[in-house]
Each structure stands twice: as structure tokens, then as C-alpha cells.
Scaffold this active site. Structure first.
Site, PDB file in Angstrom:
ATOM      1  N   ASP A  93       7.266  -4.534 -31.072  1.00 40.96           N
ATOM      2  CA  ASP A  93       7.459  -4.265 -32.496  1.00 40.96           C
ATOM      3  C   ASP A  93       7.612  -2.779 -32.820  1.00 40.96           C
ATOM      4  OD1 ASP A  93       7.619  -6.843 -33.539  1.00 40.96           O
ATOM      5  OD2 ASP A  93       5.460  -7.098 -33.418  1.00 40.96           O
ATOM      6  N   ASP A 150      10.955 -12.942 -33.224  1.00 42.48           N
ATOM      7  CA  ASP A 150      10.824 -11.752 -34.067  1.00 42.48           C
ATOM      8  C   ASP A 150      11.567 -10.547 -33.471  1.00 42.48           C
ATOM      9  OD1 ASP A 150       8.706 -13.621 -33.883  1.00 42.48           O
ATOM     10  OD2 ASP A 150       7.371 -12.376 -35.058  1.00 42.48           O
TER      11      ASP A 150
HETATM   12  N1  GLY Z   1       6.292 -10.292 -36.099  1.00 45.53           N
HETATM   13  C1  GLY Z   1       5.076 -10.990 -36.393  1.00 45.53           C
HETATM   14  C2  GLY Z   1       5.127 -11.761 -37.652  1.00 45.53           C
HETATM   15  O1  GLY Z   1       6.165 -12.034 -38.202  1.00 45.53           O
HETATM   16  O2  GLY Z   1       4.066 -12.108 -38.110  1.00 45.53           O
END
Ligand code: GLY
Length: 369
Positions: A93, A150
Site C-alpha cells: 500500500d 486492492d
Molecule cells: N486496502 C485495504 C482496504 O480496502 O481496506
């Protein structure tokens, strides 16, 4: 809709002008709103959501040209670049974290150190690439082969880095990961899996895991939103028609599940009780659908985005300047109440305001080069 959206953006800007200084006074990065701002309950400023606050500030600065928002974005960026020293806490992320902070700073003001810091983040993301075909999501040894939907949003950082450096390794890795996602996450009904585990030595698909949705094999709505927006961005970054087709398939699935009130179920296959709403999914999908409308010209995407945004503006926003945070009924995960259920969470506000700025013409498009 445009008037409703632009009025909402104006009111959101006023609310943030009144309440964002409370975060600056506490020298913190907000995760949740409420009677005040609350930081992330996990991993402090290394938590994956850290970039949304500076991203919000840049969006509000682009919309209002109020320099207080710019300065607040820079304060938050310094907290995030300090996290490079906590390397073992960072994961895939870093795209979310550093595109919306350093990447935005470089894009909007041309700051040289911000460019270098965003490149640093891109190298961290590239370092997670397993040459057997995927970007590793998380750090626990037992999850060495996990990849998640994600991550499609994080690929933009890699495409940007290739543009910046002329080095195709970043874009190669992004394309390989996007191809793996296309092959192994996209289901025949147009929905996408959340977590897929691969053998880290051979790249073979091992199994799907349940994630933040209701159960194994269901359709976590935010994952669907990441699929819509992430594949649309992969198409914009590469021109590859297969990614656009994937984005449209996931969009079709999402649109078929939009509720009459414009709010979004946390999982499209969740049972009637307990009912969980996740408006972050609706806000993120709205922004992705506007993107798809811009790419294809198809009015159904714009209409769906407007239905979602109307629902959020009229039925699930807290416009009071006495409270912090705008979007209500955000749910981080169907089963994890500690992460937030039916509350305000910072990335809901980010995608809500991003979608509004797209409709009102001030979006700096932080995900695209
Ligand atoms: N990327 C983690 C979420 O969407 O909670």
C-alpha cells in the site's frame, strides 16, 4: 447532479476548513472522525491509510486554492516520509500512501524532494514483486504468496516511476501483476476475489482466502470498487483493452448491486442481518465509474456514479462543522469492528471528495501521470 455535487464540494471544503486544524493542533494523521479526529488504531503513521489525509488536503487545495490545505498536506507528508525508516511496517500500500502525498506534491508543485521520495516508494513496491507473477501484499511469513485486488490501485505508482526514470522495470512488474489479477481474480460473473494465494516458488494459484467481506467466495463491495477503478487505471496507464474490458465487467457487477438509496452494502452477498453498509465502497466506485465514463463516453457509468453520490450527499453525510469527518456509515471490514463499523473513516472522505472534484472540474487526478 453537477449543482448538487459542486454545492456538496463547497460545503465539504467549509467543513474541512473548520475542522482539519484540529488534526494539525494534535500533530497527528487522522484515521477516523467523530467528536474529534482519531489516529489509526494499527501501526501508527505506517498504517496503509496514511496517504488519504494529505490526499484530501491536496484535493481541497486544488478546489479552493486555500494555502492552509497545502501546508497541512506538507505537514502530513513529513510524517509519512519518516515511515521509510519503519520499512518492515510498510507493504504494497505504499502506492496509496505516497502517490497521494509525495506524488501529489511533485505533480502539483514540482517539488524535487517529493519526486525523490515518491521514487523511493516505487522502489519499495518494486521490491515486493515476485518474478513468478505477483506483487506480495503483506509481510507475515505465512502470507508470502498472498496478493490482493486492492493492489491494482497501487500500480499507478509503478507506471509513474517508469515515466520518471525511463526504466521499464517498474511498468513491467505492474503489467505482470495486472495480468495475474486479470487471470486469477476476475470471476465469470464479473465480481472479483479479494485475496488469492500463489505458490511463491512456482506462481501457481493455491487458493482464495476470505478477507474483509462476509465470507470466502462472496463479493466484498470495496474490493469490487478497487477492481473497477484499478483496472480502469491500468488501461489508462497502458492502453491495454483487456484491462478496460475487465473494468467494465466489474463495473457491470457493481452497478447491478447499487441499492435504491445509493448506499452500498459492505458485501454484495452478505446476509440480511447483521446488515453492514460501507459507503467507502460507494465513494470509491463512484470515482472509478466517472473515470470509466471519461474513457468510454458511456452514460450508464456517469448515471451510476451520480446515483451513488446523490445517496451519499443526501443520506449519508454529516455536514455539521461541530464534528470531524464527512461520510457516515463507513465499514473497514465486515467482521472487524476494531477497524471501524458504520463510522467515518478517512479514505471514505478522500474518495467522496475526489469524485465530487471530478464532477466539478478541479480534480488533479493524482492516480494518473
Ligand atoms: N486496502 C485495504 C482496504 O480496502 O481496506
Amino acid at each position: 447532479m453537477r449543482n448538487n455535487a459542486c454545492d456538496a464540494l463547497r460545503r465539504a471544503t467549509e467543513k474541512y476548513r473548520a475542522t482539519a486544524p484540529l488534526a494539525a493542533e494534535k500533530a497527528m494523521l487522522p484515521y477516523r472522525g467523530g467528536s474529534g479526529w482519531t489516529p489509526s488504531p494499527f501501526d501508527g503513521d505506517s498504517w496503509w491509510t496514511g496517504g488519504f489525509w494529505p490526499g484530501l488536503m491536496w484535493q481541497l487545495w486544488a478546489a479552493s486554492k486555500d494555502d492552509w490545505f497545502r501546508d497541512e498536506a506538507l505537514r502530513a507528508e513529513a510524517l509519512l516520509t519518516a515511515q521509510f525508516r519503519r520499512f518492515e511496517k510498510l507493504n504494497h500500500d505504499v502506492g496509496f500512501m505516497y502517490l497521494l502525498s509525495c506524488g501529489a506534491h511533485w505533480k502539483l508543485l514540482g517539488d524535487e524532494q517529493a519526486r525523490v521520495d515518491a521514487l523511493h516508494a516505487a522502489n519499495l513496491l518494486l521490491g515486493r514483486f515476485n518474478p513468478k507473477g505477483f506483487i506480495r501484499a503483506w509481510n507475515e511469513p505465512e502470507r508470502v504468496g498472498y496478493a490482493i485486488i486492492d493492489c491494482m490501485m497501487n500500480l499507478s505508482l509503478l507506471f509513474w516511476a517508469t515515466d520518471m526514470t525511463g526504466d521499464p522495470r517498474f511498468a513491467h512488474a505492474a503489467r505482470v501483476h495486472a495480468d495475474t489479477t486479470l487471470k486469477h481474480f476476475l470471476r465469470p460473473d464479473g465480481s472479483v476475489s479479494h485475496i488469492v494465494e500463489f505458490d511463491p516458488y512456482t506462481g501457481a494459484r493455491v487458493r482464495e482466502h476470505a478477507g474483509q467481506g462476509y465470507a470466502l467466495g462472496t463479493a466484498w463491495s470495496r474490493g469490487q470498487a478497487w477492481g473497477v477503478y484499478g483496472f480502469a487505471l491500468a488501461h489508462e496507464n497502458t492502453g491495454d483493452a483487456r484491462y478496460l474490458e475487465a473494468a467494465e465487467r466489474v463495473a457491470g457487477f457493481f452497478i447491478a448491486h447499487i441499492r435504491p438509496d445509493g448506499l452500498t452494502d459492505c458485501d454484495f452477498l452478505q446476509p440480511a442481518a447483521p446488515q453492514r453498509i460501507d459507503n467507502i465502497a460507494g465513494a470509491c466506485a463512484a470515482s472509478g465509474l466517472i473515470e470509466l465514463h471519461q474513457i468510454t463516453g458511456r452514460g450508464e457509468y456517469r448515471a451510476a456514479a451520480e446515483a451513488l453520490l446523490d445517496g451519499l450527499i443526501d443520506r449519508s453525510s454529516d455536514w455539521s462543522e461541530q464534528t470531524c469527518g464527512l461520510l457516515t456509515k463507513c465499514t473497514a471490514s465486515y467482521h472487524d469492528d476494531a477497524a471501524g463499523v458504520h463510522t467515518n473513516i478517512v479514505y471514505g472522505d478522500y474518495f467522496f471528495i475526489e469524485a465530487l472534484t471530478k464532477l466539478c472540474g478541479s480534480d488533479p487526478m493524482l492516480w494518473r501521470r
